[in-house]
Motif scaffolding. Structure first.
Motif, PDB file in Angstrom:
ATOM      1  N   THR A  39      -0.797   5.988 -13.642  1.00 33.64           N
ATOM      2  CA  THR A  39       0.694   5.908 -13.404  1.00 33.64           C
ATOM      3  C   THR A  39       0.697   6.615 -12.221  1.00 33.64           C
ATOM      4  O   THR A  39       0.864   8.127 -12.650  1.00 33.64           O
ATOM      5  N   ASP A  65      -1.393   2.441 -12.607  1.00 34.11           N
ATOM      6  CA  ASP A  65      -0.451   1.054 -13.189  1.00 34.11           C
ATOM      7  C   ASP A  65       0.485   1.802 -11.422  1.00 34.11           C
ATOM      8  O   ASP A  65       0.863   2.823 -11.642  1.00 34.11           O
ATOM      9  N   SER A  67       3.766   0.267 -10.267  1.00 35.87           N
ATOM     10  CA  SER A  67       4.590  -0.011 -10.298  1.00 35.87           C
ATOM     11  C   SER A  67       5.905   0.536  -9.712  1.00 35.87           C
ATOM     12  O   SER A  67       6.429  -0.115  -8.774  1.00 35.87           O
ATOM     13  N   HIS A  68       5.684   1.708  -9.969  1.00 34.69           N
ATOM     14  CA  HIS A  68       6.740   2.784  -9.091  1.00 34.69           C
ATOM     15  C   HIS A  68       6.161   3.444  -7.700  1.00 34.69           C
ATOM     16  O   HIS A  68       6.914   4.016  -6.831  1.00 34.69           O
ATOM     17  N   SER A  89       4.203  -3.938 -11.663  1.00 30.21           N
ATOM     18  CA  SER A  89       5.814  -4.290 -12.516  1.00 30.21           C
ATOM     19  C   SER A  89       6.144  -4.505 -11.040  1.00 30.21           C
ATOM     20  O   SER A  89       6.617  -4.298 -10.640  1.00 30.21           O
ATOM     21  N   GLN A  91       9.400  -5.857 -12.149  1.00 30.01           N
ATOM     22  CA  GLN A  91      10.788  -6.148 -12.924  1.00 30.01           C
ATOM     23  C   GLN A  91      11.826  -5.202 -11.703  1.00 30.01           C
ATOM     24  O   GLN A  91      12.215  -4.946 -10.521  1.00 30.01           O
ATOM     25  N   LYS A  94      12.086  -2.415  -9.396  1.00 27.40           N
ATOM     26  CA  LYS A  94      11.036  -1.953  -8.690  1.00 27.40           C
ATOM     27  C   LYS A  94      11.215  -1.587  -7.145  1.00 27.40           C
ATOM     28  O   LYS A  94      11.980  -2.675  -6.755  1.00 27.40           O
ATOM     29  N   GLU A 100      11.786 -10.659 -12.923  1.00 31.42           N
ATOM     30  CA  GLU A 100      11.094  -9.933 -13.950  1.00 31.42           C
ATOM     31  C   GLU A 100       9.560 -10.939 -13.254  1.00 31.42           C
ATOM     32  O   GLU A 100       9.892 -12.089 -12.207  1.00 31.42           O
ATOM     33  N   GLY A 101       8.569 -10.239 -13.360  1.00 37.88           N
ATOM     34  CA  GLY A 101       6.961 -10.373 -13.131  1.00 37.88           C
ATOM     35  C   GLY A 101       6.274  -9.134 -12.361  1.00 37.88           C
ATOM     36  O   GLY A 101       6.438  -8.523 -12.873  1.00 37.88           O
TER      37      GLY A 101
HETATM   38  C1  LIG Z   1       5.641   2.426 -14.946  1.00 37.97           C
HETATM   39  C2  LIG Z   1       5.720   1.305 -15.788  1.00 37.97           C
HETATM   40  N1  LIG Z   1       4.467   0.157 -15.489  1.00 37.97           N
HETATM   41  C3  LIG Z   1       5.314  -0.587 -16.381  1.00 37.97           C
HETATM   42  C4  LIG Z   1       6.198  -1.682 -16.599  1.00 37.97           C
HETATM   43  C5  LIG Z   1       6.510  -2.692 -17.177  1.00 37.97           C
HETATM   44  O1  LIG Z   1       6.868  -3.893 -16.476  1.00 37.97           O
HETATM   45  P1  LIG Z   1       7.547  -4.625 -16.441  1.00 37.97           P
HETATM   46  O2  LIG Z   1       8.102  -4.848 -17.382  1.00 37.97           O
HETATM   47  O3  LIG Z   1       6.882  -5.581 -15.720  1.00 37.97           O
HETATM   48  O4  LIG Z   1       6.662  -5.502 -18.632  1.00 37.97           O
HETATM   49  C6  LIG Z   1       7.640  -0.409 -16.439  1.00 37.97           C
HETATM   50  C7  LIG Z   1       8.690  -0.770 -16.515  1.00 37.97           C
HETATM   51  O5  LIG Z   1       9.677  -0.545 -15.927  1.00 37.97           O
HETATM   52  C8  LIG Z   1       6.619   0.535 -15.728  1.00 37.97           C
HETATM   53  O6  LIG Z   1       7.652   1.693 -14.969  1.00 37.97           O
END
Ligand SMILES: Cc1ncc(COP(=O)(O)O)c(C=O)c1O
Length: 307
Positions: A39, A65, A67-68, A89, A91, A94, A100-101
């Motif tokens: 991550t 990951d 997402s950030h 993510s 969410q 982000k 969501e999604g």
């Molecule tokens: C690094 C990271 N990965 C995954 C997620 C989970 O995402 P989701 O809520 O879309 O499942 C988050 C949620 O905040 C996150 O910060």
């Protein structure tokens, strides 16, 4: 992972970055490991190139990951394109958001086909083509239909178009806040290195040890809050501290989890020192200058000594 019957092996993080390191991953890998989940914490990319040698030697896939960190880069390669497969993510908070999604990214045909069968159904699976080994699953796939809501996808594509502007504004703001912290005896700005172009999923200064005690952190946060800066203690902590892993009771997922005994000092050190400061979503240069002034006073040292 748990819902797929996969057992996580936790590894510690660098106390300065909150990212995994080659040493911590090496320490955590045991026989039977199949993949590394990496991550990019709060927008700082992990050095995945370094981890790749280890992954290849041990026959492991790398799951990012990101997402950030959409838009972050390391040595010119974007987060999300560094591993074998990446998830983001979308969410609501982000950088690319859809309420969501999320999305999964890969350039590996086999992983892509399997993800389509797992998370989509019908038409998308048909689109894999009749000669795809997974074509037979077209009527239902796994029936899980995990895909993003179409309306969310529309919102996310708008956010994606805005992303370069958002990142540029974030980086300008971060330079101002870094400068405000430059001479602070109490805290240091969030980490970065010359090979990285980071993004910011919130701005997180770190209290310098040995001053990093809980009282100092609380004082600084409440001062910032009183002055209108919505600072807070990070919402999350080390994942290994979650009761599911500490109790070793995996009944929720029917798993046989061993109670986690390791303490992961790097993660505790990071989470004990970090302060979350969200960037204003909208606003002017003036706003960020005002936040910088408040940060300068709150982290200047004189304030905490006075109280
Ligand atoms: C690094 C990271 N990965 C995954 C997620 C989970 O995402 P989701 O809520 O879309 O499942 C988050 C949620 O905040 C996150 O910060």
């Amino acid at each position: 992972m748990l819902s797929l019957g996969l057992l996580p092996l936790f590894c510690d993080v660098d106390p300065r970055t909150a990212n995994v390191t080659i040493e911590s991953v090496k320490h955590a890998i045991s026989s039977g490991a199949e993949a590394m989940v990496v991550t990019h914490m709060w927008g700082l990319p992990c050095d995945v190139a370094e981890l790749r040698h280890l992954a290849e030697a041990r026959g492991l896939k790398i799951v990012e990951d990101a997402s950030h960190a959409p838009g972050a880069e390391i040595n010119g390669v974007k987060a999300g394109a560094l591993g074998d497969i990446a998830v983001l993510s979308f969410q609501a908070f982000k950088l690319i958001w859809a309420g969501e999604g999320g999305v999964l990214l890969t350039d590996d045909d086999e992983l892509y086909s399997r993800a389509v069968v797992f998370g989509h159904n019908q038409r998308r699976i048909v689109e894999l083509g009749a000669d795809n080994p997974y074509a037979a699953y077209a009527p239902l796939g796994y029936g899980l239909k995990l895909r993003i809501h179409p309306l969310g996808a529309v919102i996310a594509s708008h956010a994606l178009r805005q992303l370069p502007k958002v990142i540029e504004r974030q980086r300008t703001s971060a330079r101002v806040l870094d400068e405000a912290l430059r001479d602070s005896p109490l805290a240091e700005p969030p980490a970065t290195t010359p090979s990285m172009k980071r993004v910011y999923y919130t701005y997180k200064p770190l209290l310098k040890s040995p001053d990093a005690d809980e009282k100092t952190r609380e004082k600084i946060i409440s001062r910032l809050q009183r002055r209108g800066v919505p600072a807070r203690i990070p919402d999350s902590g080390p994942l290994s501290d979650h009761p599911i892993f500490r109790s070793g009771k995996g009944q929720l997922f029917g798993l046989d989890l061993r109670p986690e005994r390791e303490e992961f000092p790097g993660a505790h050190h990071f989470f004990g020192r970090a302060i979350t400061i969200p960037f204003p979503n909208t606003g002017t240069e003036n706003d960020i200058e005002q936040i910088a002034d408040e940060i300068k006073s709150a982290f200047g040292g004189a304030y905490t000594k006075e109280c």
